[in-house]
Write a protein that holds these residues in place. Structure first.
Motif, PDB file in Angstrom:
ATOM      1  N   ALA A  16       0.690  -1.289  -0.037  1.00  0.00           N
ATOM      2  CA  ALA A  16      -0.074  -0.010  -0.081  1.00  0.00           C
ATOM      3  C   ALA A  16       0.833   1.135   0.228  1.00  0.00           C
ATOM      4  O   ALA A  16       0.530   2.283  -0.623  1.00  0.00           O
ATOM      5  CB  ALA A  16      -1.001  -0.020   1.104  1.00  0.00           C
ATOM      6  N   GLN A  20       0.932   4.066  -2.719  1.00  0.00           N
ATOM      7  CA  GLN A  20       0.409   5.306  -2.669  1.00  0.00           C
ATOM      8  C   GLN A  20       1.421   6.451  -3.136  1.00  0.00           C
ATOM      9  O   GLN A  20       1.088   7.359  -3.489  1.00  0.00           O
ATOM     10  CB  GLN A  20       0.197   5.611  -1.175  1.00  0.00           C
ATOM     11  N   VAL A  26      -5.526   4.064  -2.810  1.00  0.00           N
ATOM     12  CA  VAL A  26      -5.401   2.487  -2.269  1.00  0.00           C
ATOM     13  C   VAL A  26      -6.287   2.470  -1.212  1.00  0.00           C
ATOM     14  O   VAL A  26      -6.425   3.465  -0.279  1.00  0.00           O
ATOM     15  CB  VAL A  26      -3.910   2.550  -1.789  1.00  0.00           C
TER      16      VAL A  26
END
Length: 418
Positions: A16, A20, A26
């Protein structure tokens, strides 16, 4: 692009982060009330690229038979009528050859080295602290046979350019002064000075908090029920809180990943191999480890995490059983007290824990695209999710975004099992 990440362990959260950073929207979904509360919660704490090796290795079948007979056995096998277990075991045995071992290790070491370097960059950039230390790993040999066997390991380390030191008894005590009182119980060791240690759950929690404050949508306490399919693509994730839709979907659910892929006919050979740990307060810093020690006889890691000692290890093949037998705790305590007597407080609460490591039969994790064009995988890291987490997250973010990866992804995708 809107990317749905399934799983909030160290692999899901690092994925993640890099997604990002690449500018994607996300969403992270997990059934637990917070990040890193399953396999990432209380692992041994090692970030050890030099020990990034497949369990499937030449001689392992013979060793496994001996291990099963030991009082403090590093391997526990509980056979059951489980087709997935039998398939996984058969595939693992097929990989116990010199040629397959060399190929599989080559797919692991580069990723692990890259991951350790990315971890350093990330913690410096974000200012994350997680009881980290960079004082190496010492593999301790109790017998001359184990010490002689290190020659083969050193040859592999030479091939991959990994720095190491072969130590005699005095050298081991120099690296880990807490061993001075028990120096008669070992003959030497192999030290990898480039390895690190740290609390994986502490790191993951802080990274998740930073991400949540910077636009990533974490949906905890959310059960993932199934992937929805439409015209050969994933159209959404069905959860107990409703359908979640995105442009791309990343499965980072560790041992629970295979069940989610059955709708698409993807046979992912990831199977849970249970490990145990205890965590105890340091009693006497002079008698406790300063970094990580690997007890080669019992395959147990003893790691210093700030004011605590984490002892982790063993491999139990018993399906999705998360019970905590007293005899497994006794094995962990035996290794700790035999080598570092008086180093930790073990007569009170030791936070006994077990976790299900997501193991592939060949060793490397499964990272990359699938035959479903918007479905990606980042799973199957076994004992190395903490070691490989940042590198794996960086790699999958590049593959999802269509940018050139910083590390070679060859041989890591699910298509290697065809």
């Amino acid at each position: 692009m809107r990317v749905i990440v399934l799983g909030a362990g160290v692999v899901g959260v690092t994925s993640a982060y890099y997604l990002q950073q690449a500018g994607h929207e996300v969403v992270v979904i997990d059934r637990q009330p917070g990040p890193a509360l399953e396999t990432s919660f209380a692992n041994a704490g090692e970030v050890s690229p030099g020990y990034a090796s497949p369990w499937a290795a030449p001689g392992i079948p013979q060793k496994a038979v001996r291990w099963l007979m030991m009082k403090h056995a590093p391997l526990i096998l509980r056979p059951k009528p489980d087709a997935a277990m039998l398939r996984w075991l058969a595939m693992m045995l097929r990989n116990c050859t010199e040629a397959r071992y060399a190929l599989n290790k080559s797919r692991m070491v580069g990723l692990a080295e890259f991951s350790r370097d990315e971890l350093k960059v990330l913690r410096e950039k974000l200012g994350i602290a997680y009881d980290e230390r960079a004082q190496g790993t010492l593999q301790l040999f109790r017998t001359e046979k184990q010490l002689a066997g290190a020659a083969k390991d050193m040859a592999v380390l030479d091939d991959f350019g990994v720095e190491y030191e072969l130590l005699d008894r005095a050298g081991c005590v120099g690296a880990e002064p807490g061993l001075a009182a028990t120096s008669g119980k070992f003959v030497g060791g192999l030290r990898l000075p480039g390895d690190e240690t740290g609390d994986c759950q502490m790191f993951t929690r802080q990274l998740a908090d930073w991400l949540a404050a910077n636009g990533v949508d974490f949906r905890y306490n959310t059960n993932i029920e199934a992937l929805e399919r439409d015209a050969g693509r994933v159209s959404g994730v069905r959860t107990n809180a409703g359908l979640v839709r995105g442009d791309a979907y990343l499965v980072a659910l560790a041992s629970f990943s295979p069940a989610l892929l059955k709708l698409f006919g993807l046979g992912l050979p990831v199977y849970p191999v249970k490990g145990y740990s205890i965590t105890a307060p340091v009693a006497d810093p002079d008698r406790a480890p300063v970094s990580t020690l690997l007890d080669e006889t019992y395959k147990i890691a003893i790691t210093r995490l700030g004011s605590r000692v984490r002892v982790g290890g063993m491999a139990e093949i018993s399906g999705f059983d998360n019970s905590l037998p007293a005899r497994r705790q006794a094995t962990l305590l035996h290794s700790l007290t035999d080598l570092f007597p008086g180093g930790a407080i073990v007569d009170g609460e030791t936070n006994y824990w077990s976790g299900l490591r997501p193991m592939t039969p060949d060793g490397p994790p499964v990272i990359g695209a699938t035959p479903v064009d918007n479905l990606f995988l980042n799973t199957g890291h076994g004992t190395l999710g903490w070691t490989m987490g940042c590198g794996s997250g960086h790699l999958i973010a590049s593959l999802i975004g269509g940018t050139k990866p910083a590390v070679d992804p060859a041989g890591l995708a699910i298509d290697r099992y065809r």
